[in-house]
Design a protein around this motif. Structure first.
Motif, PDB file in Angstrom:
ATOM      1  N   GLU A   1       7.853  -5.692   4.796  1.00 58.38           N
ATOM      2  CA  GLU A   1       6.306  -6.386   4.470  1.00 58.38           C
ATOM      3  C   GLU A   1       5.581  -5.813   3.751  1.00 58.38           C
ATOM      4  O   GLU A   1       4.870  -6.346   3.204  1.00 58.38           O
ATOM      5  CB  GLU A   1       5.834  -6.233   6.171  1.00 58.38           C
ATOM      6  CG  GLU A   1       6.770  -7.286   7.191  1.00 58.38           C
ATOM      7  CD  GLU A   1       6.209  -7.364   8.576  1.00 58.38           C
ATOM      8  OE1 GLU A   1       5.320  -6.563   8.834  1.00 58.38           O
ATOM      9  OE2 GLU A   1       6.740  -8.232   9.638  1.00 58.38           O
ATOM     10  N   LYS A   2       5.339  -4.307   3.906  1.00 51.47           N
ATOM     11  CA  LYS A   2       4.569  -3.557   3.197  1.00 51.47           C
ATOM     12  C   LYS A   2       4.821  -3.729   1.750  1.00 51.47           C
ATOM     13  O   LYS A   2       3.912  -3.999   0.857  1.00 51.47           O
ATOM     14  CB  LYS A   2       4.375  -2.088   3.310  1.00 51.47           C
ATOM     15  CG  LYS A   2       3.921  -1.884   4.910  1.00 51.47           C
ATOM     16  CD  LYS A   2       3.817  -0.589   5.093  1.00 51.47           C
ATOM     17  CE  LYS A   2       3.225  -0.145   6.296  1.00 51.47           C
ATOM     18  NZ  LYS A   2       2.341   1.137   6.443  1.00 51.47           N
TER      19      LYS A   2
ATOM     20  N   GLY B   1       3.727  -7.220   0.582  1.00 50.15           N
ATOM     21  CA  GLY B   1       2.374  -7.361   0.520  1.00 50.15           C
ATOM     22  C   GLY B   1       1.716  -6.757  -0.857  1.00 50.15           C
ATOM     23  O   GLY B   1       0.683  -7.152  -1.253  1.00 50.15           O
TER      24      GLY B   1
END
Length: 66
Positions: free
Chosen positions: A59-60, A63
């Motif tokens: 997710e990071k 992102g």
């Protein structure tokens, strides 16, 4: 390890935690094979922690790209 704890860490810290959990997972599998494993629930807990770290790291990184 809770998801909130994991989210507060940097990607480098997550990679370090992931490496240590993978080592622990290997050691637990080795203990199970030799019949020395005492805390059988720890195997499941480590597996879930690895999945949490991988998910949040993905997710990071997604992102940052977006």
């Amino acid at each position: 390890m809770k998801a909130a704890e994991i989210r507060s860490k940097t990607v480098d810290q997550l990679n370090d935690d992931l490496a240590s959990l993978k080592k622990e997972q290997f050691n637990l599998r080795f203990q199970k094979a030799t019949g020395q494993l005492e805390k059988t629930a720890r195997v499941k807990q480590v597996r879930k922690d690895i999945a949490r770290i991988k998910t949040i790291a993905a997710e990071k990184s997604a992102g940052k790209k977006a």
